[in-house]
Design a protein around this motif. Structure first.
Motif, PDB file in Angstrom:
ATOM      1  N   MET A 112      11.023 -10.186 -14.364  1.00  0.00           N
ATOM      2  CA  MET A 112       9.197 -10.592 -14.053  1.00  0.00           C
ATOM      3  C   MET A 112       8.354  -9.413 -14.287  1.00  0.00           C
ATOM      4  O   MET A 112       8.501  -8.155 -14.114  1.00  0.00           O
ATOM      5  CB  MET A 112       9.886  -9.477 -11.934  1.00  0.00           C
ATOM      6  N   ALA A 113       7.615  -9.462 -14.626  1.00  0.00           N
ATOM      7  CA  ALA A 113       6.482  -9.044 -15.428  1.00  0.00           C
ATOM      8  C   ALA A 113       5.190  -8.356 -13.952  1.00  0.00           C
ATOM      9  O   ALA A 113       5.820  -8.688 -13.190  1.00  0.00           O
ATOM     10  CB  ALA A 113       5.032  -9.586 -16.050  1.00  0.00           C
ATOM     11  N   VAL A 114       5.277  -6.813 -14.708  1.00  0.00           N
ATOM     12  CA  VAL A 114       4.335  -6.135 -13.657  1.00  0.00           C
ATOM     13  C   VAL A 114       2.735  -6.059 -14.201  1.00  0.00           C
ATOM     14  O   VAL A 114       2.865  -5.584 -15.746  1.00  0.00           O
ATOM     15  CB  VAL A 114       5.144  -4.558 -13.589  1.00  0.00           C
ATOM     16  N   LYS A 115       2.287  -5.766 -12.887  1.00  0.00           N
ATOM     17  CA  LYS A 115       0.643  -6.033 -13.701  1.00  0.00           C
ATOM     18  C   LYS A 115       0.046  -4.940 -12.970  1.00  0.00           C
ATOM     19  O   LYS A 115       0.054  -4.279 -11.887  1.00  0.00           O
ATOM     20  CB  LYS A 115      -0.055  -7.251 -13.766  1.00  0.00           C
ATOM     21  N   ILE A 116      -0.973  -4.009 -12.856  1.00  0.00           N
ATOM     22  CA  ILE A 116      -1.864  -3.370 -12.958  1.00  0.00           C
ATOM     23  C   ILE A 116      -3.293  -3.918 -12.852  1.00  0.00           C
ATOM     24  O   ILE A 116      -3.780  -4.012 -13.946  1.00  0.00           O
ATOM     25  CB  ILE A 116      -1.685  -1.802 -14.459  1.00  0.00           C
ATOM     26  N   GLU A 117      -4.001  -3.370 -11.677  1.00  0.00           N
ATOM     27  CA  GLU A 117      -5.232  -3.549 -11.241  1.00  0.00           C
ATOM     28  C   GLU A 117      -5.723  -2.768 -10.903  1.00  0.00           C
ATOM     29  O   GLU A 117      -5.803  -2.141 -10.173  1.00  0.00           O
ATOM     30  CB  GLU A 117      -4.966  -4.976 -10.701  1.00  0.00           C
ATOM     31  N   ARG A 118      -7.305  -2.558 -11.363  1.00  0.00           N
ATOM     32  CA  ARG A 118      -8.200  -1.729 -10.321  1.00  0.00           C
ATOM     33  C   ARG A 118      -8.438  -1.870  -9.239  1.00  0.00           C
ATOM     34  O   ARG A 118      -8.407  -3.397  -8.267  1.00  0.00           O
ATOM     35  CB  ARG A 118      -9.727  -1.625 -11.648  1.00  0.00           C
ATOM     36  N   ALA A 119      -8.154  -1.232  -7.950  1.00  0.00           N
ATOM     37  CA  ALA A 119      -8.462  -1.050  -6.820  1.00  0.00           C
ATOM     38  C   ALA A 119      -9.394  -1.583  -6.118  1.00  0.00           C
ATOM     39  O   ALA A 119     -10.128  -0.292  -6.787  1.00  0.00           O
ATOM     40  CB  ALA A 119      -7.280  -0.962  -5.988  1.00  0.00           C
ATOM     41  N   THR A 120     -10.088  -2.394  -4.731  1.00  0.00           N
ATOM     42  CA  THR A 120     -11.264  -1.679  -4.076  1.00  0.00           C
ATOM     43  C   THR A 120     -10.139  -1.542  -2.675  1.00  0.00           C
ATOM     44  O   THR A 120      -9.120  -1.213  -2.339  1.00  0.00           O
ATOM     45  CB  THR A 120     -11.999  -3.430  -4.358  1.00  0.00           C
ATOM     46  N   HIS A 121     -12.225  -1.608  -1.848  1.00  0.00           N
ATOM     47  CA  HIS A 121     -11.287  -0.815  -0.061  1.00  0.00           C
ATOM     48  C   HIS A 121     -10.560  -2.192   0.350  1.00  0.00           C
ATOM     49  O   HIS A 121     -10.158  -2.669   1.409  1.00  0.00           O
ATOM     50  CB  HIS A 121     -12.315  -0.326  -0.150  1.00  0.00           C
ATOM     51  N   LYS A 122     -10.974  -3.455  -0.212  1.00  0.00           N
ATOM     52  CA  LYS A 122     -10.296  -4.044   0.010  1.00  0.00           C
ATOM     53  C   LYS A 122      -9.207  -5.263  -0.536  1.00  0.00           C
ATOM     54  O   LYS A 122      -9.451  -6.268  -0.281  1.00  0.00           O
ATOM     55  CB  LYS A 122     -11.707  -5.512   0.346  1.00  0.00           C
ATOM     56  N   THR A 123      -8.540  -4.235  -1.737  1.00  0.00           N
ATOM     57  CA  THR A 123      -7.456  -4.852  -1.736  1.00  0.00           C
ATOM     58  C   THR A 123      -6.097  -5.088  -1.078  1.00  0.00           C
ATOM     59  O   THR A 123      -6.220  -4.851  -0.017  1.00  0.00           O
ATOM     60  CB  THR A 123      -6.613  -3.944  -2.482  1.00  0.00           C
TER      61      THR A 123
ATOM     62  N   TYR B 224      -9.767   4.897   1.001  1.00  0.00           N
ATOM     63  CA  TYR B 224     -11.217   4.970   1.461  1.00  0.00           C
ATOM     64  C   TYR B 224     -11.506   6.767   1.092  1.00  0.00           C
ATOM     65  O   TYR B 224     -12.780   6.589   0.572  1.00  0.00           O
ATOM     66  CB  TYR B 224     -11.062   5.375   3.746  1.00  0.00           C
ATOM     67  N   CYS B 225     -10.612   7.417   0.630  1.00  0.00           N
ATOM     68  CA  CYS B 225     -11.357   8.892   0.007  1.00  0.00           C
ATOM     69  C   CYS B 225     -11.166   8.529  -0.878  1.00  0.00           C
ATOM     70  O   CYS B 225     -12.182   9.689  -2.099  1.00  0.00           O
ATOM     71  CB  CYS B 225     -10.983   9.880   0.728  1.00  0.00           C
ATOM     72  N   SER B 226     -10.949   7.148  -2.215  1.00  0.00           N
ATOM     73  CA  SER B 226     -10.483   7.541  -3.677  1.00  0.00           C
ATOM     74  C   SER B 226     -11.839   7.213  -3.678  1.00  0.00           C
ATOM     75  O   SER B 226     -12.055   6.186  -3.858  1.00  0.00           O
ATOM     76  CB  SER B 226      -9.382   6.553  -3.910  1.00  0.00           C
ATOM     77  N   ARG B 227     -12.418   7.973  -5.052  1.00  0.00           N
ATOM     78  CA  ARG B 227     -13.102   7.779  -5.878  1.00  0.00           C
ATOM     79  C   ARG B 227     -12.996   5.859  -6.478  1.00  0.00           C
ATOM     80  O   ARG B 227     -13.779   6.097  -7.365  1.00  0.00           O
ATOM     81  CB  ARG B 227     -13.835   8.370  -6.939  1.00  0.00           C
ATOM     82  N   GLU B 228     -11.364   5.921  -7.050  1.00  0.00           N
ATOM     83  CA  GLU B 228     -10.761   5.099  -8.034  1.00  0.00           C
ATOM     84  C   GLU B 228      -9.799   4.565  -7.803  1.00  0.00           C
ATOM     85  O   GLU B 228      -8.979   5.758  -7.063  1.00  0.00           O
ATOM     86  CB  GLU B 228     -11.319   4.829  -9.312  1.00  0.00           C
ATOM     87  N   MET B 229      -8.698   3.559  -7.807  1.00  0.00           N
ATOM     88  CA  MET B 229      -7.708   3.468  -7.358  1.00  0.00           C
ATOM     89  C   MET B 229      -7.114   2.111  -8.289  1.00  0.00           C
ATOM     90  O   MET B 229      -8.410   1.384  -8.120  1.00  0.00           O
ATOM     91  CB  MET B 229      -7.512   3.444  -5.489  1.00  0.00           C
ATOM     92  N   TYR B 230      -5.869   1.878  -8.072  1.00  0.00           N
ATOM     93  CA  TYR B 230      -4.819   1.234  -8.992  1.00  0.00           C
ATOM     94  C   TYR B 230      -3.894   0.994  -7.830  1.00  0.00           C
ATOM     95  O   TYR B 230      -2.886   1.097  -7.323  1.00  0.00           O
ATOM     96  CB  TYR B 230      -5.315   1.546  -9.769  1.00  0.00           C
ATOM     97  N   THR B 231      -3.491  -0.584  -8.326  1.00  0.00           N
ATOM     98  CA  THR B 231      -1.966  -0.868  -7.226  1.00  0.00           C
ATOM     99  C   THR B 231      -1.593  -1.487  -8.314  1.00  0.00           C
ATOM    100  O   THR B 231      -2.239  -1.922  -9.841  1.00  0.00           O
ATOM    101  CB  THR B 231      -2.339  -1.971  -6.784  1.00  0.00           C
ATOM    102  N   ALA B 232      -0.207  -1.344  -8.298  1.00  0.00           N
ATOM    103  CA  ALA B 232       1.168  -1.978  -9.680  1.00  0.00           C
ATOM    104  C   ALA B 232       1.744  -3.362  -8.395  1.00  0.00           C
ATOM    105  O   ALA B 232       1.922  -3.091  -7.443  1.00  0.00           O
ATOM    106  CB  ALA B 232       1.799  -1.160  -9.955  1.00  0.00           C
ATOM    107  N   GLU B 233       1.339  -5.038  -9.024  1.00  0.00           N
ATOM    108  CA  GLU B 233       2.172  -5.426  -8.217  1.00  0.00           C
ATOM    109  C   GLU B 233       3.071  -6.068  -9.616  1.00  0.00           C
ATOM    110  O   GLU B 233       2.738  -6.421 -10.432  1.00  0.00           O
ATOM    111  CB  GLU B 233       1.675  -6.488  -7.662  1.00  0.00           C
ATOM    112  N   THR B 234       3.736  -7.164  -9.213  1.00  0.00           N
ATOM    113  CA  THR B 234       4.519  -7.965  -9.503  1.00  0.00           C
ATOM    114  C   THR B 234       4.117  -9.247 -10.143  1.00  0.00           C
ATOM    115  O   THR B 234       3.879  -9.468  -9.442  1.00  0.00           O
ATOM    116  CB  THR B 234       5.954  -8.588  -8.912  1.00  0.00           C
ATOM    117  N   ASP B 235       4.215  -9.901 -11.013  1.00  0.00           N
ATOM    118  CA  ASP B 235       3.365 -11.291 -11.593  1.00  0.00           C
ATOM    119  C   ASP B 235       3.311 -12.695  -9.659  1.00  0.00           C
ATOM    120  O   ASP B 235       2.836 -13.048  -9.805  1.00  0.00           O
ATOM    121  CB  ASP B 235       4.306 -11.944 -12.498  1.00  0.00           C
TER     122      ASP B 235
END
Length: 158
Positions: free
Chosen positions: A1-12, A47-58
């Motif tokens: 199963m592949a993993v992908k990284i995305e830039r996250a928002t506060h609504k992710t 909520y305090c992050s200037r930027e954030m990311y998540t990793a998830e499976t496909d």
């Protein structure tokens, strides 16, 4: 199963699922450092992050999230993982190193505290190239040992 990284928002969408599946070490560290459970600590970090990311499976299963909070002139890096991360750790190690390097280049210095009991976190932090000060810098809410870790970007040589 592949993993992908995305830039996250506060609504992710993944943050609620990640909070529910958070590793026990991360929950314990949140309690030691902040005096709150894992889910509130994740949402505070988010909520305090200037930027954030998540990793998830496909298939959309969240594996981890990380970001940078800036407070009092410090760039505080954070990383919270689900129990699912163990099944994908090799691929995540490959993907996340470049992501952390990019954050370091952008912010110049990244740092935070880590619970001394969290051996997996300590290994990951060392693998990323951070320096861990083995002298306890702070005590947790209930006297837990916390280590300061940091990494500075290499100066540009021209």
């Amino acid at each position: 199963m592949a993993v992908k990284i995305e830039r996250a928002t506060h609504k992710t969408k993944h943050f609620a699922a990640l909070a529910a599946a958070m590793r026990d070490d991360d929950r314990r560290e949140a309690l030691a450092m902040l005096g709150m459970g894992g889910a509130p600590a994740l949402f505070l970090s988010m909520y305090c992050s200037r930027e954030m990311y998540t990793a998830e499976t496909d298939d959309g299963t969240p594996l981890c999230a990380w970001g940078v909070c800036t407070a009092n002139g410090l760039n505080l890096i954070w990383f919270i993982a689900s129990r699912e991360i163990e099944q994908h750790k090799r691929e995540l190690l490959t993907l996340t190193r470049g992501e952390f390097d990019a954050l370091l280049e952008k912010y110049g210095r990244l740092e935070n505290l880590v619970d001394a009991r969290s051996k997996k976190s300590l290994r990951f932090i060392k693998w990323l190239g951070f320096t861990i000060n083995q002298e306890p810098l702070a005590a947790g809410v209930n006297g837990e040992v916390l280590y300061h870790f940091y990494k500075e970007a290499e100066p540009c040589v021209q």
